[in-house]
Motif scaffolding. Structure first.
Motif, short mmCIF file in Angstrom:
data_model
loop_
_atom_site.label_atom_id
_atom_site.label_comp_id
_atom_site.label_asym_id
_atom_site.label_seq_id
_atom_site.Cartn_x
_atom_site.Cartn_y
_atom_site.Cartn_z
N GLY A 19 8.17 -8.29 11.62
CA GLY A 19 8.94 -9.47 11.25
C GLY A 19 8.91 -9.70 9.77
N ALA A 20 9.43 -10.84 9.34
CA ALA A 20 9.42 -11.20 7.92
C ALA A 20 7.99 -11.40 7.46
N ASN A 21 7.57 -10.65 6.45
CA ASN A 21 6.20 -10.69 5.94
C ASN A 21 5.16 -10.45 7.04
N GLN A 22 5.49 -9.56 7.96
CA GLN A 22 4.55 -9.18 9.01
C GLN A 22 4.85 -7.75 9.45
N LEU A 23 3.87 -6.88 9.28
CA LEU A 23 4.00 -5.50 9.70
C LEU A 23 3.52 -5.36 11.13
N ALA A 24 4.28 -4.60 11.92
CA ALA A 24 3.89 -4.38 13.31
C ALA A 24 2.57 -3.61 13.37
N GLY A 25 1.76 -3.94 14.34
CA GLY A 25 0.48 -3.26 14.50
C GLY A 25 -0.42 -4.06 15.41
N LYS A 26 -1.70 -3.88 15.20
CA LYS A 26 -2.70 -4.62 15.98
C LYS A 26 -3.61 -5.39 15.04
N VAL A 27 -3.94 -6.60 15.44
CA VAL A 27 -4.77 -7.48 14.62
C VAL A 27 -6.00 -7.88 15.42
N HIS A 28 -7.15 -7.83 14.78
CA HIS A 28 -8.39 -8.22 15.43
C HIS A 28 -8.39 -9.72 15.74
N ARG A 29 -8.92 -10.07 16.89
CA ARG A 29 -9.07 -11.49 17.21
C ARG A 29 -10.13 -12.14 16.34
N ARG A 30 -11.10 -11.35 15.91
CA ARG A 30 -12.13 -11.84 15.01
C ARG A 30 -11.98 -11.08 13.70
N LEU A 31 -11.66 -11.80 12.65
CA LEU A 31 -11.45 -11.12 11.37
C LEU A 31 -11.59 -12.09 10.21
N ILE A 32 -11.72 -11.51 9.02
CA ILE A 32 -11.66 -12.24 7.76
C ILE A 32 -10.45 -11.71 7.00
N ALA A 33 -9.66 -12.60 6.44
CA ALA A 33 -8.45 -12.20 5.71
C ALA A 33 -8.43 -12.91 4.36
N LEU A 34 -8.13 -12.15 3.32
CA LEU A 34 -8.00 -12.69 1.97
C LEU A 34 -6.57 -12.48 1.50
N THR A 35 -5.92 -13.57 1.07
CA THR A 35 -4.56 -13.51 0.53
C THR A 35 -4.60 -13.92 -0.93
N VAL A 36 -4.05 -13.07 -1.81
CA VAL A 36 -4.04 -13.32 -3.25
C VAL A 36 -2.65 -13.06 -3.79
N GLY A 37 -2.12 -13.99 -4.58
CA GLY A 37 -0.83 -13.76 -5.21
C GLY A 37 0.04 -15.00 -5.21
N LYS A 38 1.35 -14.79 -5.23
CA LYS A 38 2.31 -15.89 -5.24
C LYS A 38 2.81 -16.13 -3.83
N VAL A 39 2.66 -17.35 -3.35
CA VAL A 39 3.04 -17.71 -1.98
C VAL A 39 3.53 -19.15 -1.98
N ALA A 40 4.00 -19.61 -0.83
CA ALA A 40 4.12 -21.03 -0.56
C ALA A 40 2.85 -21.44 0.17
N VAL A 41 2.19 -22.51 -0.27
CA VAL A 41 0.94 -22.93 0.36
C VAL A 41 1.13 -23.13 1.85
N THR A 42 2.29 -23.62 2.25
CA THR A 42 2.55 -23.88 3.67
C THR A 42 2.81 -22.59 4.46
N ASP A 43 2.85 -21.43 3.79
CA ASP A 43 2.83 -20.17 4.53
C ASP A 43 1.51 -20.02 5.29
#
Length: 440
Positions: A142-166
């Motif tokens: 999807g938009a800003n989402q790559l198909a694949g598998k995501v862990h139910r338990r994880l840590i994610a770091l986002t760095v850069g230019k975004v909308a905070v409400t993303d």
């Protein structure tokens, strides 16, 4: 570029190794490209007002439009890493120069909108995920989402230019003016004065922790140098917007739901309404927040966000939020407290899988300090009638979104607003809208 990417990858792997983490594997899509375009046309009926000020909603019949086109380009530079880049073009003409309401009527209308198309970089960010367990869920492309598998338990770091409400204050039924409700106070918490430039984007970082049904996220983002303007202040250690959110998914009567608690704290160069009133008392004239923007101030607030599926095709939502309201609005709306609730019905209930319809009500309010400033004739960025007979601003919005052809939607929307800009001497006002949206 390749060297920089290798160094960044090495640093992220070192961090993960030190904390006993592993990259979130299960890659199925290494890149994708998605596109959207949204056109919104609005018409405001004439209404009665006892008086008008510089930032009043016009009492005359008005028409407005907005157009946005966005490319969502994503790639996976390494296992667990995702990079997204979103060029965007926008143009539009707002109602009453985007003034005269707490809950403005078009969430697609930026403060920099004009009749000429403007191309800019909306987002450019890196997201790195580290899995903490073996259980995974599949996610679609999807938009800003790559198909694949995501862990139910994880840590994610986002760095850069975004909308905070993303990242913060999401809601399955009331969050996206391109597909759901259009009013500003329904796309996020009305009192959430999150850091953003005049188009709604900013630079910063957010760290998220997911553990089964729980999610905790925190982030810091930079503020504009001047309230509600485009130029951002890079001094993230002195002028910033902080937020932390705790969310929990649950099952109620066999139906899924979520609850989120949000807190935010802004620190930047802001005017206090009481200082503007005191300045006018000492020097004469009408209070003006531009005369007292000379020191760092703190603004903070809280929000409660609920979503609940009732049956397979029907969901409800609610938000309650509050900000201290002592200082001027810096990046979002002229709302200091807000209550919102509504329902959305998916068209599969009547064999129209691509359709949906929704109805919501909002009640927005102001702090005592902001009310006193406006009542004394003060003008703020979005509102100022020259006087104020204060009542809470009440908004009703309803829409029907029709899946016309594949990946294309036609929406009819209606908003009815009582006490526009919190003034019982003005309104009510009605606004009709047509929205056309396509994704590719």
């Amino acid at each position: 570029m390749a060297i920089h990417r290798t160094i960044l990858h090495w640093l992220l792997v070192c961090i993960a190794t030190n904390f006993g983490l592993s990259p979130a594997y299960g890659v199925e899509e290494n890149w994708n490209a998605r596109f959207q375009t949204t056109y919104i046309w609005q018409s405001k009926a004439p209404f009665y007002a006892a008086y008008n000020g510089r930032n009043s909603l016009s009492t005359e019949r008005e028409k407005s439009y907005s157009f946005t086109g966005t490319a969502y380009l994503g790639m996976r530079p390494w296992a667990g890493g995702e990079f997204y880049f979103n060029p965007e073009v926008a143009q539009g003409v707002p109602l009453s120069s985007l003034t005269g309401l707490g809950g403005l009527t078009n969430g697609e209308m930026a403060r920099t909108s004009g009749p000429k198309p403007k191309l800019y970089m909306a987002r450019a960010f890196l997201r790195q995920s580290w899995g903490l367990g073996q259980e995974q869920d599949a996610v679609d492309s999807g938009a800003n989402q790559l198909a694949g598998k995501v862990h139910r338990r994880l840590i994610a770091l986002t760095v850069g230019k975004v909308a905070v409400t993303d990242i913060f204050d999401n809601n399955a039924y009331s969050h996206d003016p391109r597909t759901q409700f259009i009013n500003w106070s329904l796309m996020t918490a009305g009192a959430y004065d999150y850091a953003a430039d005049a188009r709604g984007y900013t630079w910063g970082a957010a760290l998220e922790y997911y553990y089964d049904d729980w999610a905790i996220r925190a982030g810091r983002f930079i503020q504009p140098k001047i309230p509600n303007q485009l130029v951002l202040d890079p001094n993230i250690f002195n002028h910033y917007g902080d937020q932390i959110e705790v969310g929990h998914g649950h099952v109620l009567f066999s139906q899924p739901g979520k609850i989120r608690l949000l807190a935010f704290r802004n620190r930047t160069l802001m005017s206090r309404f009481q200082d503007a009133l005191d300045y006018a008392t000492l020097n004469g004239g009408v209070p003006n927040i531009n005369n007292v923007r000379n020191s760092e101030q703190i603004k903070y607030g809280f929000g409660l966000n609920l979503e609940q599926q009732l049956i397979q095709n029907i969901g409800v939502f609610g938000r309650a939020n509050w900000a201290d309201g002592k200082t001027e609005t810096y990046a979002f709306s002229e709302i200091d407290n807000s209550l919102a609730a509504g329902a959305v019905v998916q068209g599969s209930a009547w064999s129209r899988v691509q359709d949906s319809m929704g109805i919501a009500v909002v009640q927005n309010g102001l702090s005592r300090q902001r009310r006193n400033y406006l009542a004394a004739g003060g003008i703020s960025f979005f509102i100022g009638d020259g006087s104020l007979n204060y009542r809470r601003e009440n908004i009703l919005e309803t829409y029907y979104s029709l899946g016309a052809i594949k990946n294309t939607w036609f929406t009819l929307d209606y908003q009815h607003i009582r006490n526009p800009a919190y003034n019982a001497d003005r309104g009510p006002v009605s606004i009709g809208a047509v929205r056309l949206r396509g994704i590719f």
